[in-house]
Write a protein that holds these residues in place. Structure first.
Motif, PDB file in Angstrom:
ATOM      1  N   VAL A 177      10.212 -49.225  41.310  1.00  0.00           N
ATOM      2  CA  VAL A 177      11.018 -48.510  42.721  1.00  0.00           C
ATOM      3  C   VAL A 177      11.050 -49.271  42.781  1.00  0.00           C
ATOM      4  O   VAL A 177      12.418 -49.755  44.175  1.00  0.00           O
ATOM      5  CB  VAL A 177       9.100 -48.792  42.942  1.00  0.00           C
ATOM      6  CG1 VAL A 177       8.943 -48.281  43.879  1.00  0.00           C
ATOM      7  CG2 VAL A 177       7.635 -47.177  42.203  1.00  0.00           C
ATOM      8  N   GLN A 178      10.983 -51.727  42.746  1.00  0.00           N
ATOM      9  CA  GLN A 178      11.401 -51.691  43.572  1.00  0.00           C
ATOM     10  C   GLN A 178      13.316 -51.757  43.468  1.00  0.00           C
ATOM     11  O   GLN A 178      13.872 -52.356  44.444  1.00  0.00           O
ATOM     12  CB  GLN A 178      10.757 -53.853  43.606  1.00  0.00           C
ATOM     13  CG  GLN A 178       9.947 -53.970  44.232  1.00  0.00           C
ATOM     14  CD  GLN A 178       8.976 -54.725  44.353  1.00  0.00           C
ATOM     15  OE1 GLN A 178       8.349 -55.231  43.291  1.00  0.00           O
ATOM     16  NE2 GLN A 178       9.404 -55.518  44.987  1.00  0.00           N
ATOM     17  N   ILE A 179      13.843 -51.851  42.649  1.00  0.00           N
ATOM     18  CA  ILE A 179      14.998 -52.142  41.693  1.00  0.00           C
ATOM     19  C   ILE A 179      15.909 -50.604  42.227  1.00  0.00           C
ATOM     20  O   ILE A 179      16.403 -50.660  42.994  1.00  0.00           O
ATOM     21  CB  ILE A 179      15.235 -52.006  40.588  1.00  0.00           C
ATOM     22  CG1 ILE A 179      14.465 -53.287  39.807  1.00  0.00           C
ATOM     23  CG2 ILE A 179      16.126 -51.526  40.641  1.00  0.00           C
ATOM     24  CD1 ILE A 179      14.805 -53.266  38.715  1.00  0.00           C
ATOM     25  N   GLN A 180      14.635 -49.266  42.011  1.00  0.00           N
ATOM     26  CA  GLN A 180      15.722 -48.162  42.692  1.00  0.00           C
ATOM     27  C   GLN A 180      15.558 -48.447  44.779  1.00  0.00           C
ATOM     28  O   GLN A 180      16.526 -47.920  45.250  1.00  0.00           O
ATOM     29  CB  GLN A 180      14.376 -46.643  42.953  1.00  0.00           C
ATOM     30  CG  GLN A 180      14.427 -46.920  41.799  1.00  0.00           C
ATOM     31  CD  GLN A 180      15.864 -47.305  41.135  1.00  0.00           C
ATOM     32  OE1 GLN A 180      16.566 -45.749  40.965  1.00  0.00           O
ATOM     33  NE2 GLN A 180      16.215 -47.168  39.763  1.00  0.00           N
ATOM     34  N   GLU A 181      14.878 -49.174  45.545  1.00  0.00           N
ATOM     35  CA  GLU A 181      15.000 -49.388  46.617  1.00  0.00           C
ATOM     36  C   GLU A 181      15.945 -50.309  46.631  1.00  0.00           C
ATOM     37  O   GLU A 181      16.856 -50.050  48.165  1.00  0.00           O
ATOM     38  CB  GLU A 181      13.640 -49.962  47.107  1.00  0.00           C
ATOM     39  CG  GLU A 181      12.016 -49.230  47.742  1.00  0.00           C
ATOM     40  CD  GLU A 181      11.273 -49.771  48.117  1.00  0.00           C
ATOM     41  OE1 GLU A 181      10.798 -51.338  47.902  1.00  0.00           O
ATOM     42  OE2 GLU A 181       9.431 -48.891  48.139  1.00  0.00           O
ATOM     43  N   LEU A 182      16.047 -51.256  46.280  1.00  0.00           N
ATOM     44  CA  LEU A 182      17.358 -52.726  46.184  1.00  0.00           C
ATOM     45  C   LEU A 182      18.704 -51.286  45.926  1.00  0.00           C
ATOM     46  O   LEU A 182      19.737 -51.789  46.527  1.00  0.00           O
ATOM     47  CB  LEU A 182      16.741 -53.873  45.766  1.00  0.00           C
ATOM     48  CG  LEU A 182      18.354 -54.232  45.522  1.00  0.00           C
ATOM     49  CD1 LEU A 182      18.811 -55.070  47.067  1.00  0.00           C
ATOM     50  CD2 LEU A 182      17.953 -55.715  44.583  1.00  0.00           C
ATOM     51  N   LYS A 183      18.544 -50.844  45.029  1.00  0.00           N
ATOM     52  CA  LYS A 183      19.589 -49.973  44.882  1.00  0.00           C
ATOM     53  C   LYS A 183      20.039 -48.887  45.852  1.00  0.00           C
ATOM     54  O   LYS A 183      21.210 -48.251  46.207  1.00  0.00           O
ATOM     55  CB  LYS A 183      19.727 -48.976  43.662  1.00  0.00           C
ATOM     56  CG  LYS A 183      20.614 -48.585  42.754  1.00  0.00           C
ATOM     57  CD  LYS A 183      20.954 -47.599  41.176  1.00  0.00           C
ATOM     58  CE  LYS A 183      21.251 -46.672  40.788  1.00  0.00           C
ATOM     59  NZ  LYS A 183      21.420 -46.653  39.128  1.00  0.00           N
ATOM     60  N   SER A 184      19.070 -48.002  46.552  1.00  0.00           N
ATOM     61  CA  SER A 184      19.598 -47.423  47.629  1.00  0.00           C
ATOM     62  C   SER A 184      20.289 -48.093  48.244  1.00  0.00           C
ATOM     63  O   SER A 184      20.782 -47.595  49.443  1.00  0.00           O
ATOM     64  CB  SER A 184      17.889 -46.615  48.422  1.00  0.00           C
ATOM     65  OG  SER A 184      18.118 -45.923  46.660  1.00  0.00           O
TER      66      SER A 184
END
Length: 633
Positions: A371-378
């Motif tokens: 989830v945190q990687i997806q937030e950083l990616k977004s």
């Protein structure tokens, strides 16, 4: 011979009778034919019903000895009653009513159906969907007027490359909106809101449009819904309500319900599969409609110590630090450098993540919870947009105009006789020797009462009458480029040097050593232009402009540094992309008058030109600067 004449007459009659005739022409033709065919003037008394048209015409012709030809396609059933009507009038009535075509060939009357004009088939041409997309800055424009949402989504996906999916119940919906040059996410959201739709975006940047069924909650509706047949846990039914909305969306109302209960029942209802390494603890409250299973997990686990990861066809749920829930992903940037992007990442997004810069691939290698990687990616995708490049065309126009006038005379003594020499044209710069001056004196002495004495051989006089004009028109067209928000500098100038003497004294046992040195110090006179562009979303350009100009003037002494004058101005302007503007001009005027001569005599008109020397200098210069920004992506 008579036989051939008859054939010619019949052939001419057939030619004149060919084609569809008007009712007046048919009536006239029948009257003419009635002179030979008595049956056309006979009367008819008949009452018919249910007889085909072709049969009725042949029956009348047979009864009254007439020659007729009737097409087989005249099968319309007629119902009529004729009493004491002439045969030719009956024929005209039938021709009018059933739109028949009549041809005459001699005494033969041919009845045919009138061919109908072919009906052109209207070819359906789908309406053009007015959608445009700029890949450089991800701007979307739409001009929709009652257009099919399915065709609009298809057009948006084709021009932009972004996937947009529709819920089944909105595929036939008609939408209308006008949007000009807005970022893609904002444009999709504005279209959805203005047409009663709900838009969702998943982790893979896929947009999902569905009907907006969200209503303002109230106690009565909540109680009614909780009592309807939904899936509930063992607690009070008013605390937890979960229903399937469509094929893969769910509606949830929960009040302080354990997170694990929500996950278990949502999984069972949607048919998803999961591995739960650690059971999430804690309670949550929510009231949402039309959300996906993945969106539900993402939101109820956010802010807790638990997370999830999506594999091929199942989800893995557990503590953030559990083995198997950590992911490794290379996030590459397309339009920005990681050197500039790393300073923009908030510290909260990097908490719990390990990030390394991968300079060779212009990306970040990130390790941590899904989830945190997806937030950083977004976040990185949001800032990884094309930075506008601004090319600045500068036109520098310099004009300079000067005028100098030098007039006067000087008398001097030299240590030896001087011969007459100098310039006569253009301008006068003469040195008159004693011999020439004495010749002039002798010439004047014979014409007046005043006799002048002769001058000594070492005497001579200088005469000056000289005017100089100058004009300079110089245009420079340099071009500089800069990224949006960064400065661009342009410097044009000259460098001069002045001498500086240095003396150093060193004390020694034998005495003082004196060393002298000369150093040439540089000094510059420049035209400096500094421009800092800012490009707005509507492609207007704001420019911070600073101009400095310096010029050399006359030195106070040969060994002194050159004098220098300076002018500068700063401006903040806003202009449209591709427009040219005059940002300012510098104008300088200089006037210098000087003279020397004998006291009193140098002030008397006319006489002063023989007893003084005068110099007048005028200079005028202008500097204009034009700027034209051009934005490119």
């Amino acid at each position: 011979m008579k036989y051939y004449i008859l054939l010619i007459i019949l052939f001419i009659n057939s030619l004149t009778s060919f084609g569809q005739m008007s009712i007046e022409e048919v009536s006239s033709k029948l009257d003419e034919l009635a002179k030979k065919q008595i049956g056309l003037t006979e009367k008819v008394e008949v009452n018919i019903s249910g007889i085909p048209l072709s049969s009725f015409i042949t029956t009348i012709a047979s009864e009254h000895n007439l020659n007729v030809s009737v097409d087989n396609d005249l099968k319309k059933v007629i119902v009529s009653n004729f009493y004491d009507a002439l045969v030719k009038d009956v024929f005209i009535f039938l021709i009018k009513k059933y739109n028949l075509t009549v041809e005459f060939t001699g005494t033969i009357i041919a009845f045919k159906s009138t061919p109908t004009a072919p009906i052109e088939k209207t070819v359906y041409k789908p309406k053009n969907i007015d959608v445009s997309y700029k890949k450089e800055n991800t701007f979307l424009s739409m001009d929709l007027k009652h257009d099919s949402l399915s065709r609009v989504v298809e057009a948006i996906t084709k021009v932009s490359g972004h996937n947009v999916i529709l819920a089944p119940d909105v595929k036939e919906k008609l939408v209308s909106i006008y949007i000009e040059n807005r970022p893609f996410p904002s444009a999709i959201e504005m279209m959805a809101k203005s047409n009663g739709l709900l838009v969702e975006k998943d982790m893979d940047d896929v947009y999902y449009l569905s009907k907006n069924n969200i209503k303002k909650p109230n106690n009565s509706s909540k109680n009614n819904r909780s009592n309807s047949g939904g899936r509930q846990n063992g607690s009070n039914s008013t605390d937890f309500k979960l229903e399937l909305n469509g094929s893969d969306k769910i509606d949830i109302e929960a009040n302080e319900v354990p997170i694990s209960d929500i996950i278990n029942q949502a999984t069972e209802l949607t048919g998803e599969h999961f591995f739960m390494y650690d059971v999430p603890d804690g309670n949550t409250s929510l009231s949402v409609e039309n959300v996906s299973y993945e969106t539900l997990l993402n939101n109820i686990l956010k802010g807790t110590e638990f997370t999830f990861k999506k594999e091929d066809n199942y989800f893995v749920i557990g503590n953030r630090n559990t083995e198997g829930l950590r992911m490794f992903e290379l996030i590459q940037l397309e339009n920005r450098s990681i050197e500039t992007a790393k300073d923009l990442i908030p510290a909260d997004l990097l908490r719990g993540l390990e990030s390394k810069e991968y300079i060779e691939l212009n990306g970040f290698m990130v390790s941590g919870p899904y989830v945190q990687i997806q937030e950083l990616k977004s976040f990185l995708r949001a800032i990884d947009v094309v930075v506008p490049m601004v090319q600045i065309d500068i036109i520098i126009v310099r004009t300079s105009k000067s005028n100098s006038l030098e007039v006067g005379s000087k008398a001097r003594l030299n240590d030896k006789p001087t011969t007459t020499s100098g310039q006569v044209h253009p301008g006068i710069e003469l040195d008159l020797g004693a011999q020439t001056i004495n010749g002039l004196i002798k010439a004047f002495n014979g014409f007046g009462l005043l006799n002048l004495g002769l001058v000594k051989p070492n005497f001579y006089a200088s005469l000056t009458a000289l005017e100089k004009n100058g004009f300079l028109d110089k245009t420079s067209t340099p071009k500089i480029s800069a990224l949006n928000g960064h400065e661009a500098n342009l410097v044009i100038g000259t460098t001069d040097y002045y001498e500086q003497n240095q003396t150093s004294i060193t004390n020694t046992n034998t005495g003082n050593n004196i060393a002298q040195s000369r150093v040439y110090i540089p000094t510059e006179a420049n035209l400096s232009i500094t421009v800092k562009p800012f490009v707005s979303a509507d492609e207007y350009v704001t420019l911070e402009v600073k101009v400095e100009q310096s010029d050399f003037v006359e030195r106070l002494a040969p060994e002194a540094p050159p004098g220098k004058t300076s002018e500068s101005f700063e401006s903040l302007i806003r202009m449209k992309n591709g427009e040219m503007i005059l940002i300012g001009g510098l104008e300088r005027k200089e006037k210098n008058e000087s003279g020397e001569g004998a006291p009193l005599l140098s002030r008397i008109p006319v006489i002063k030109w023989f007893f003084s020397g005068r110099t007048k200098v005028k200079e005028k210069s202008k500097l204009h600067i034009f700027i034209k920004p051009t934005v490119s992506y």
